[in-house]
Design a protein around this motif. Structure first.
Motif, PDB file in Angstrom:
ATOM      1  N   VAL A  21      -4.955   3.729  -4.446  1.00 49.09           N
ATOM      2  CA  VAL A  21      -5.368   2.399  -4.899  1.00 49.09           C
ATOM      3  C   VAL A  21      -5.581   1.440  -3.727  1.00 49.09           C
ATOM      4  O   VAL A  21      -6.514   0.631  -3.768  1.00 49.09           O
ATOM      5  CB  VAL A  21      -4.388   1.841  -5.942  1.00 49.09           C
ATOM      6  N   GLY A  47      -8.948  -0.460  -3.337  1.00 46.86           N
ATOM      7  CA  GLY A  47      -8.916  -1.903  -3.135  1.00 46.86           C
ATOM      8  C   GLY A  47      -9.745  -2.336  -1.946  1.00 46.86           C
ATOM      9  O   GLY A  47     -10.402  -3.378  -1.972  1.00 46.86           O
ATOM     10  N   LEU A  65     -10.283   4.203 -11.960  1.00 46.99           N
ATOM     11  CA  LEU A  65      -9.437   5.315 -11.546  1.00 46.99           C
ATOM     12  C   LEU A  65      -8.945   6.020 -12.805  1.00 46.99           C
ATOM     13  O   LEU A  65      -8.194   5.447 -13.595  1.00 46.99           O
ATOM     14  CB  LEU A  65      -8.257   4.819 -10.707  1.00 46.99           C
ATOM     15  N   ILE A 107       0.882   5.390  -7.427  1.00 48.01           N
ATOM     16  CA  ILE A 107      -0.436   4.856  -7.769  1.00 48.01           C
ATOM     17  C   ILE A 107      -0.365   3.346  -7.962  1.00 48.01           C
ATOM     18  O   ILE A 107      -1.174   2.576  -7.420  1.00 48.01           O
ATOM     19  CB  ILE A 107      -0.970   5.532  -9.054  1.00 48.01           C
ATOM     20  N   GLY A 138       1.061   1.561  -4.472  1.00 48.31           N
ATOM     21  CA  GLY A 138       0.515   1.886  -3.159  1.00 48.31           C
ATOM     22  C   GLY A 138       1.590   2.210  -2.145  1.00 48.31           C
ATOM     23  O   GLY A 138       1.340   2.178  -0.938  1.00 48.31           O
ATOM     24  N   MET A 156      -0.081  -3.045  -6.783  1.00 45.51           N
ATOM     25  CA  MET A 156      -1.478  -3.153  -6.351  1.00 45.51           C
ATOM     26  C   MET A 156      -2.309  -3.888  -7.399  1.00 45.51           C
ATOM     27  O   MET A 156      -3.283  -4.563  -7.060  1.00 45.51           O
ATOM     28  CB  MET A 156      -2.060  -1.757  -6.093  1.00 45.51           C
ATOM     29  N   HIS A 215      -5.707  -1.989 -17.607  1.00 43.08           N
ATOM     30  CA  HIS A 215      -4.975  -0.730 -17.745  1.00 43.08           C
ATOM     31  C   HIS A 215      -5.249  -0.202 -19.154  1.00 43.08           C
ATOM     32  O   HIS A 215      -4.884  -0.842 -20.144  1.00 43.08           O
ATOM     33  CB  HIS A 215      -3.474  -0.992 -17.540  1.00 43.08           C
ATOM     34  N   PHE A 269     -11.593  -3.569 -11.791  1.00 40.35           N
ATOM     35  CA  PHE A 269     -10.878  -2.322 -11.552  1.00 40.35           C
ATOM     36  C   PHE A 269     -10.220  -1.910 -12.854  1.00 40.35           C
ATOM     37  O   PHE A 269      -9.547  -2.716 -13.513  1.00 40.35           O
ATOM     38  CB  PHE A 269      -9.821  -2.476 -10.459  1.00 40.35           C
ATOM     39  N   TYR A 276      -7.785   1.157 -14.662  1.00 41.93           N
ATOM     40  CA  TYR A 276      -6.939   2.344 -14.543  1.00 41.93           C
ATOM     41  C   TYR A 276      -6.850   2.990 -15.923  1.00 41.93           C
ATOM     42  O   TYR A 276      -6.429   2.355 -16.899  1.00 41.93           O
ATOM     43  CB  TYR A 276      -5.544   1.978 -14.039  1.00 41.93           C
TER      44      TYR A 276
END
Length: 391
Positions: free
Chosen positions: A25, A29, A54, A103, A106, A148, A161, A206, A208
């Motif tokens: 990550v 980033g 991700l 994850i 980081g 992160m 998420h 981003f 996840y």
């Protein structure tokens, strides 16, 4: 894997700072333009992007993936194509709670403190299961570092998420994934839709995304089963469909938290039925392939000697200080001294397909077919695949 071998039989320390899950990550980033001054980029350098997803597939080790090309042709093509396929190490132990913490933060295990599947809570003297979070432990106190997700949110990135609703307010989520907007969905198709929608939101985003079924099937039927191979084939098609739906200027990264080995019945040493291994042991933490052994007061040296002798040839056995100095939990300088009380007096990494089960105290887990946690390449090596939606 790691830079300094600790064993001549393929059990090496993870590649912290040079290719581990804790690098993923921070590297993404950097591609999103959200790395703090002084933070070094990871071991691979993706091109700058405004949108990144991700996708973590629980249990899809690199060696397992490469060994099943017939069932996962799309993922294997990416794995072997220059520039899109990379290989990382999970970290020790190679287990979900530890890997997800690496994850999310980081950081290596020795820094974030999520050092295994079951660990002692020093203040209570009892074991806690970090997937169930079955003690009254404050997630922010257990893992106090900024995640992160929090760092990227502070940099103006829209962070989401996506997972099953059951994980929305779990202790693990609050400990290592705080800072993201949680988007819950039960079916994988709905999760994919929500991930794509989240990617398209904001100027930079981003996402996840987490998938657990491959791991669950591996535990219950084994990675050598037809059912596991069929699930891998489904995952292969799912990733391809997800990639086809990416918005422009988006990059999909696919990785895993660990691999898995099937453990035969005659390779299971039952600690609950072994008077020698039980001597001087107060608590048995970790899991069958990666043990944290907590000794009674004054018995740590004796327990270490017993476990070394009893498991000679089937496991790598270390005292706490030696495991830390050899880099099992982080590179030199990365292990937080405040986390040391959580580590077992004796640390055990099983070789080949051996396991130390506990049939009475860990009834369900002891019946699993597929297991993980150790330092073998099958468990440690994970893929990192990169798919970019071009203009």
């Amino acid at each position: 894997m790691g830079s300094a071998a600790v064993d001549d039989d393929g059990l090496d320390p993870p590649a912290y700072q040079s290719g581990a899950l804790s690098d993923v990550v921070p590297t993404i980033g950097a591609a999103l333009g959200a790395v703090e001054p002084g933070r070094e980029p990871g071991p691979w350098t993706p091109r700058p992007t405004n949108r990144a997803c991700l996708f973590l597939i629980d249990g899809m080790g690199r060696e397992l993936l490469a060994g099943h090309e017939r069932y996962a042709p799309y993922l294997n093509e990416l794995l072997h194509r220059p520039g899109t396929g990379h290989t990382l190490t999970a970290g020790f132990p190679s287990t979900t709670s530890t890997s997800l913490a690496s994850i999310g933060t980081g950081l290596p295990p020795g820094a974030h403190g999520m050092l295994g599947y079951r660990l002692v809570v020093p203040s209570s003297g009892r074991l806690m299961n970090f997937l169930r979070w079955d003690q009254n432990v404050d997630p922010l106190e257990w893992q106090p570092h900024e995640t992160m997700f929090e760092r990227m949110s502070a940099a103006g990135i829209t962070v989401t998420h996506v997972a099953s609703p059951r994980f929305a307010d779990s202790g693990l989520t609050r400990s290592v994934f705080r800072g993201a907007r949680f988007s819950g969905a039960e079916s994988s198709d709905q999760q994919a839709r929500q991930a794509i929608e989240a990617l398209a939101s904001g100027e930079r985003s981003f996402v996840y995304l987490y998938y657990r079924d491959l791991d669950f099937i591996g535990h219950t039927t084994g990675v050598g089963s037809t059912r596991w191979r069929e699930e891998l084939a489904y995952v292969d098609g799912f990733v391809q469909r997800l990639a086809e739906q990416l918005p422009l200027d988006a990059t999909l990264f696919v990785t895993a938290d660990h691999g898995m080995v099937d453990v035969p019945a005659d390779r299971r040493i039952d600690m609950d039925q072994d008077l020698e291994l039980r001597a001087g042991v107060a608590l048995l933490g970790g899991e069958a392939r990666a043990r944290h052994v907590y000794a009674t007061a004054g018995a740590a040296r004796d327990v270490l000697a017993i476990w070394e002798e009893r498991l000679d040839g089937v496991a790598l056995v270390r005292g706490r200080d030696q495991a830390v100095s050899e880099g099992w939990f982080g590179a030199p300088g990365e292990v937080d001294a405040k986390m040391m009380a959580r580590v077992g007096d004796v640390i055990v990494a099983m070789r080949e397909d051996w396991a130390v089960i506990a049939s009475e105290r860990e009834t369900v887990d002891s019946r699993q077919v597929g297991m993980h946690g150790s330092l073998t390449p099958v468990e440690q090596l994970v893929p990192l695949l990169e798919i970019r939606k071009e203009d």
